[in-house]
Design an enzyme around this catalytic site. Structure first.
Site, PDB file in Angstrom:
ATOM      1  N   ASP A  99     -25.989 -14.315   3.244  1.00 49.91           N
ATOM      2  CA  ASP A  99     -26.737 -15.546   3.545  1.00 49.91           C
ATOM      3  C   ASP A  99     -27.032 -15.662   5.041  1.00 49.91           C
ATOM      4  O   ASP A  99     -27.962 -16.358   5.440  1.00 49.91           O
ATOM      5  CB  ASP A  99     -25.916 -16.770   3.103  1.00 49.91           C
ATOM      6  CG  ASP A  99     -26.413 -17.330   1.788  1.00 49.91           C
ATOM      7  OD1 ASP A  99     -27.562 -17.025   1.401  1.00 49.91           O
ATOM      8  OD2 ASP A  99     -25.653 -18.075   1.132  1.00 49.91           O
ATOM      9  N   LYS A 132     -30.703 -15.239  -9.681  1.00 52.25           N
ATOM     10  CA  LYS A 132     -30.259 -14.201  -8.742  1.00 52.25           C
ATOM     11  C   LYS A 132     -29.821 -12.949  -9.504  1.00 52.25           C
ATOM     12  O   LYS A 132     -30.110 -11.824  -9.090  1.00 52.25           O
ATOM     13  CB  LYS A 132     -29.116 -14.741  -7.873  1.00 52.25           C
ATOM     14  CG  LYS A 132     -29.615 -15.639  -6.750  1.00 52.25           C
ATOM     15  CD  LYS A 132     -28.507 -16.446  -6.098  1.00 52.25           C
ATOM     16  CE  LYS A 132     -29.106 -17.510  -5.179  1.00 52.25           C
ATOM     17  NZ  LYS A 132     -28.133 -18.512  -4.740  1.00 52.25           N
ATOM     18  N   GLN A 178     -22.109 -20.175  -4.376  1.00 57.68           N
ATOM     19  CA  GLN A 178     -23.192 -21.100  -4.743  1.00 57.68           C
ATOM     20  C   GLN A 178     -22.842 -22.531  -4.335  1.00 57.68           C
ATOM     21  O   GLN A 178     -21.772 -23.030  -4.674  1.00 57.68           O
ATOM     22  CB  GLN A 178     -23.436 -21.024  -6.259  1.00 57.68           C
ATOM     23  CG  GLN A 178     -24.590 -21.877  -6.761  1.00 57.68           C
ATOM     24  CD  GLN A 178     -25.941 -21.393  -6.204  1.00 57.68           C
ATOM     25  OE1 GLN A 178     -26.219 -20.212  -6.190  1.00 57.68           O
ATOM     26  NE2 GLN A 178     -26.754 -22.329  -5.744  1.00 57.68           N
TER      27      GLN A 178
END
Lengths: 361, 361
Positions: free
Chosen positions: A188, A121, A165
């Site tokens: 998200d 990422k 995460q």
């Protein structure tokens, strides 16, 4: 522990079980029976003669046949194109108002796979000019410490997206921590408020979850018509299947959702013009499940044992590709289909967030 | 303005248009062509020989045929039973902890229909022992005045549910006002956060919207199995179709949603073991759309012209009842099916809210 049963397309019988440590736990694998007939080629598979590295102009998503070979939907190429577009927008934003979009990731513990994802990422952010922030906390950190990090990023004006995460260590309340992420920075898109808005007509979610957003984006970029088509989503997870179904419905598809309790998944799938498979069952959808000319988006990324591969396994989708590509009009490969889109959509969501927060058009 | 086209089951042709003022606007009606063959009986229709005034023990929701006459799902009787149960619980709560559940309604303007609905809600509250609160504001009130009332009820510990009667005058931002209702008192269950939780596995909504909740409750009370069945929801409104589909999915049905863009609604509906129709099209679903033995929940309440009726019109559902009751295994009548359930579920949600706020089991 997630438990998956793996078979190849050539047989539904199973043999000895092997274990493979992957992501959030140990996956239960069944060894492939018989030799896989798939050949590795540039597109990842051997049976497709048509391929396209850039969006194409017209794919039929109805019954009007294929000619025995599907167009390969090249997620890698589309994702690259999107990242190029994001790079331009990030640069324009910086030049116009001096703001650089920022993505923060919180990593708790020492899981190697999680560390790899976070590294990827960061790399992706770097490649488009998005600033990345990272907090690493020890496995035995307290929930309060994680919440403090979340809160810090919530208040930090240079952060426009926050990712925690997963999985978190088992002594932490995952839901509690995820709920602490500011809705304006929940790139998200998993917050129930976002999902609710996604489900409701006349409402707009702040963010659309990355993987389903990537699926729809692939359909758009390949000019595949969704409106009025019959779509089947296989799998109803909160992070892919369910939001994918809501997105298809927003685009006026007639959507059916297949899940573990569905009695006749093959028959229902065969009615679909568009299939999105996100169930985590390698090669589950066989050629006989597919209506000729259907468009297939395969979200599954399943490791199956392969002694010839350097790591001892390789990745396959939920769709039996070698059979499906002879029936479908278009199909995503695994890998190289939906996978690269997810991270591109994360970058896109972060850019959208920064633009919204700074009211930049 | 909502625009509906009305026909009866006996013909799909149309004739002159008439206007009927109803609820939120003027509905465009098409006069029934040919004489309606429905006969008014105790169950509201003439063709059904089986009827049940209380929940029954076994209805097949699969293909195993009916014998030409459906069981009438008696919403009025079920709603009465539920209200009796609520009465007992309200009384128990009062005796145990001295708390009386309270429902507040905010009514803005002089609409007669809205005034009738509010009066009916008050009556229903009275009948089960729930305390009702009411604020009436003039048509030309400001949005701030309405928000002040909402805020007052949000802070009032004797109020456990808040309803803003819709429609609001056009100069007000409906969404803004509805969003101001505390999520803990949103007994309508329309808040996006509730809808999001409804959509997500592993999450629980604080409230389930009343009408779809009533539909599922009817299936439960008649012991109709949902798990593994194919369900079709016709209509995708935020207040009925969409949440009904989410509820069916939570119960492990395989759900398809039909809407105005669906190309072959008849064919898809014919696959269903359970049909929930909530589309506002009188008699839209004909007998030929229905799989023998299917269970039908008809949410539609549509006025059709009827010179023989005292008011000049009568109410019919979205299902062509006279045809459907010969094919289905069970069916809700209109009126007397889903209608009475909605207000029973509102009372149920208010009780649930009071119990949750006061941690009363």
């Amino acid at each position: 522990m997630a438990s998956l049963m793996f078979t190849d397309c050539s047989s539904s019988t199973t043999s000895r079980l092997i274990h493979l440590n992957r992501r959030s736990g140990t996956f239960l694998l069944r060894q492939c029976v018989g030799q896989l007939r798939l050949q590795t080629t540039a597109s990842g598979r051997g049976c497709c003669i048509r391929s396209s590295s850039s969006p194409i102009s017209a794919i039929s998503a109805d019954t009007k046949s294929s000619e025995g070979a599907a167009i390969v939907i090249d997620g890698k190429a589309v994702a690259k194109k999107i990242r190029d577009e994001i790079t331009i927008e990030v640069s324009r934003m910086k030049e116009s108002i001096g703001v650089i979009p920022g993505l923060a990731v919180i990593l708790v513990g020492d899981r190697k796979d999680s560390a790899t994802y976070v590294r990827n990422k960061k790399k992706a952010c770097d490649s488009v000019g998005i600033k990345s922030f990272e907090v690493r906390l020890a496995e035995d950190s307290s929930e309060e410490e994680v919440l403090k990090s979340v809160s810090g990023f919530n208040d930090d004006p240079s952060v426009h997206g926050i990712l925690v995460q997963l999985p978190l260590p088992s002594h932490m309340d995952e839901q509690n921590i995820l709920n602490a992420v500011s809705i304006e920075k929940d790139v998200d898109g998993f917050h129930p408020l976002n999902i609710g808005r996604l489900a409701m007509r006349g409402r707009e979610p702040l963010f659309v979850p990355c993987t389903p957003k990537g699926c729809i984006e692939l359909l758009h970029r390949y000019n595949i018509e969704i409106k009025g088509k019959r779509a089947v989503v296989i799998g109803r997870s909160n992070i892919v299947g369910m939001p994918a179904a809501l997105l298809l419905q927003r685009e006026d598809a007639t959507v059916s959702i297949i899940h573990s309790r569905t009695k006749n998944p093959e028959e229902i799938t065969r009615e679909a013009d568009i299939i999105i498979a996100a169930v985590g069952q390698p090669n589950m959808v066989r050629g006989s499940w597919i209506k000729p000319g259907a468009v297939i988006i395969d979200v599954g990324i399943n490791p199956v044992e392969d002694p010839s591969a350097a790591r001892g396994y390789r990745l396959v989708g939920d769709i039996c590709y070698e059979e499906a590509c002879k029936v479908a009009s278009a199909i995503t490969p695994v890998p190289g289909g939906v996978g690269p889109m997810t991270i591109a959509m994360l970058l896109s969501n972060t850019l959208t967030s920064a633009k919204r927060i700074h009211n930049f058009q």
